[in-house]
Design an enzyme around this catalytic site. Structure first.
Site, mmCIF file in Angstrom:
data_model
loop_
_atom_site.group_PDB
_atom_site.id
_atom_site.type_symbol
_atom_site.label_atom_id
_atom_site.label_comp_id
_atom_site.label_asym_id
_atom_site.label_seq_id
_atom_site.Cartn_x
_atom_site.Cartn_y
_atom_site.Cartn_z
ATOM 1 N N HIS A 49 0.973 -1.358 -0.421
ATOM 2 C CA HIS A 49 -0.553 -0.104 -0.068
ATOM 3 C C HIS A 49 0.777 1.194 -0.052
ATOM 4 O O HIS A 49 0.894 1.928 1.103
ATOM 5 C CB HIS A 49 -0.878 0.064 1.086
ATOM 6 C CG HIS A 49 -1.722 -1.354 1.359
ATOM 7 N ND1 HIS A 49 -1.715 -2.232 2.153
ATOM 8 C CD2 HIS A 49 -3.345 -1.280 0.631
ATOM 9 C CE1 HIS A 49 -3.394 -2.676 1.879
ATOM 10 N NE2 HIS A 49 -3.644 -2.304 0.353
ATOM 11 N N HIS A 90 -7.456 6.477 -2.473
ATOM 12 C CA HIS A 90 -7.661 5.603 -2.055
ATOM 13 C C HIS A 90 -6.695 4.688 -0.521
ATOM 14 O O HIS A 90 -7.913 4.487 0.017
ATOM 15 C CB HIS A 90 -8.522 4.892 -2.859
ATOM 16 C CG HIS A 90 -6.861 3.688 -3.495
ATOM 17 N ND1 HIS A 90 -6.654 3.632 -4.199
ATOM 18 C CD2 HIS A 90 -7.841 2.404 -2.747
ATOM 19 C CE1 HIS A 90 -5.867 2.472 -4.713
ATOM 20 N NE2 HIS A 90 -6.263 1.839 -3.441
ATOM 21 N N ASP A 91 -6.075 4.457 -0.666
ATOM 22 C CA ASP A 91 -4.765 4.244 0.321
ATOM 23 C C ASP A 91 -3.960 5.268 1.074
ATOM 24 O O ASP A 91 -3.163 5.166 1.388
ATOM 25 C CB ASP A 91 -4.241 3.123 -0.300
ATOM 26 C CG ASP A 91 -5.094 1.777 0.289
ATOM 27 O OD1 ASP A 91 -5.997 1.515 0.474
ATOM 28 O OD2 ASP A 91 -5.345 0.948 -1.304
ATOM 29 N N GLN A 108 -4.423 -18.075 -3.257
ATOM 30 C CA GLN A 108 -4.552 -17.456 -4.258
ATOM 31 C C GLN A 108 -5.387 -18.239 -5.571
ATOM 32 O O GLN A 108 -6.531 -17.154 -6.010
ATOM 33 C CB GLN A 108 -3.506 -17.209 -5.588
ATOM 34 C CG GLN A 108 -2.220 -16.340 -4.886
ATOM 35 C CD GLN A 108 -3.372 -14.505 -5.108
ATOM 36 O OE1 GLN A 108 -3.754 -14.312 -5.895
ATOM 37 N NE2 GLN A 108 -3.342 -13.919 -4.096
ATOM 38 N N PHE A 166 -9.023 -17.037 -3.593
ATOM 39 C CA PHE A 166 -9.068 -15.445 -3.575
ATOM 40 C C PHE A 166 -9.768 -15.728 -5.298
ATOM 41 O O PHE A 166 -10.470 -14.792 -5.914
ATOM 42 C CB PHE A 166 -7.979 -14.452 -3.409
ATOM 43 C CG PHE A 166 -8.022 -13.498 -3.887
ATOM 44 C CD1 PHE A 166 -8.564 -12.335 -2.602
ATOM 45 C CD2 PHE A 166 -6.974 -12.354 -4.526
ATOM 46 C CE1 PHE A 166 -8.597 -11.317 -2.774
ATOM 47 C CE2 PHE A 166 -7.308 -10.858 -4.625
ATOM 48 C CZ PHE A 166 -8.648 -10.714 -3.868
#
Length: 299
Positions: free
Chosen positions: A25, A66-67, A236, A239
């Protein structure tokens, strides 16, 4: 109507607010999401066919911020440790509300208010759109957003040249930023795996912090557990199956020009499937070897 000099200052200050030590991030993630969202909207026949200039601008701002000032720990960690940010935002969308609060304050300062010349109504609309979009990036909102998109927007709505209601356009924009936020899954394999490894290290750093606090490590955050992190094929695959594939399939049913994203997603899924198979085969071989060793020793 935008003031370019103030826009430059705003963007520079937002970039400086991303923590460069975060393996995932960070400012590169923000730039990546912004670029991908722009491509999805313009190449996917969303802008200018459906969204207005103001709505498109709102999307870009949401992606950029947004982050902002993400601390490298997830919302649950901040809530469980009674972090001041969690207290400030009443345990609700902690990181997302923090990013919004900081950046919208920044946008109100004289030196960085590049939207000052917009009408009061346009500024209000932009603010509402940006807030809703950034809050939608909280993974706790994933199924709400994807379900609303599927239920409220039919393929006929977006292909028939109809003018969409504000509510439908908001759902569309929330879905679009989610696609962009998780869009490393649609990058070429080398780039995708690099992002996953960065995410894994950030998760493991949170697990290290939880261990120091005598907490049980959060899911996918325990570096001491074999193949526990995101960069393992079995994790993964789950996900992709639960989160990514249905989301992209739903979008492409409405915007088929984005099909290359789904195709690369499928290629990356195959990579992780092979990774999981290799791990399973290696475990089976270790078990067989250990069993033979015991037989030999006992005889």
């Amino acid at each position: 109507k935008l003031e370019e000099d103030k826009l430059v200052v705003f963007l520079m200050q937002v970039e400086a607010g991303y923590l460069v030590d975060n393996p995932y991030h960070n400012n590169a993630h923000a730039a990546d999401v912004m670029q991908r969202l722009t491509t999805i909207l313009t190449s996917g026949s969303v802008y200018p066919a459906i969204l207005s200039d103001l709505e498109f601008l709102s999307c870009i701002i949401a992606a950029v911020i947004h982050d902002f000032d993400h601390h490298g720990k997830n919302n649950n960690f901040l809530i469980n440790t009674a972090d001041p940010l969690a207290v400030t935002h009443n345990d609700k969308h902690v990181l997302e509300n923090h990013s919004l609060s900081m950046c919208l304050r920044l946008l109100g300062l004289p030196a960085t208010n590049f939207i000052e010349r917009l009408s009061a109504q346009d500024r209000k609309s932009l603010r509402v759109t940006v807030i809703n979009m950034v809050l939608a990036t909280d993974m706790a909102e994933h199924f709400r957003v994807t379900n609303q998109f599927s239920q409220k927007l039919s393929p006929e709505d977006v292909r028939g040249g109809r003018e969409l209601s504000e509510d439908k356009k908001q759902v569309l924009m929330e879905m679009a930023i989610k696609l962009a936020d998780l869009g490393h899954t649609t990058l070429p394999q080398t780039a995708h795996v690099a992002w996953v490894k960065g995410l894994q290290e950030e998760f493991f750093l949170q697990g290290d912090a939880e261990r120091m606090l005598k907490f049980v490590a959060s899911p996918l955050c325990n570096r001491r557990k074999f193949r526990n992190g995101p960069a393992s094929g079995e994790n993964q695959m789950g996900f992709f199956e639960v989160i990514c594939k249905p989301m992209y399939s739903s979008w492409i049913a409405r915007f088929p020009s984005c099909l290359p994203l789904e195709q690369q997603l499928a290629a990356n899924f195959e990579y992780w499937t092979l990774d999981a198979k290799k791990a399973t085969d290696a475990a089976r071989e270790r078990h067989h070897r250990d069993s033979l060793t015991k037989i030999i020793v006992n005889n």
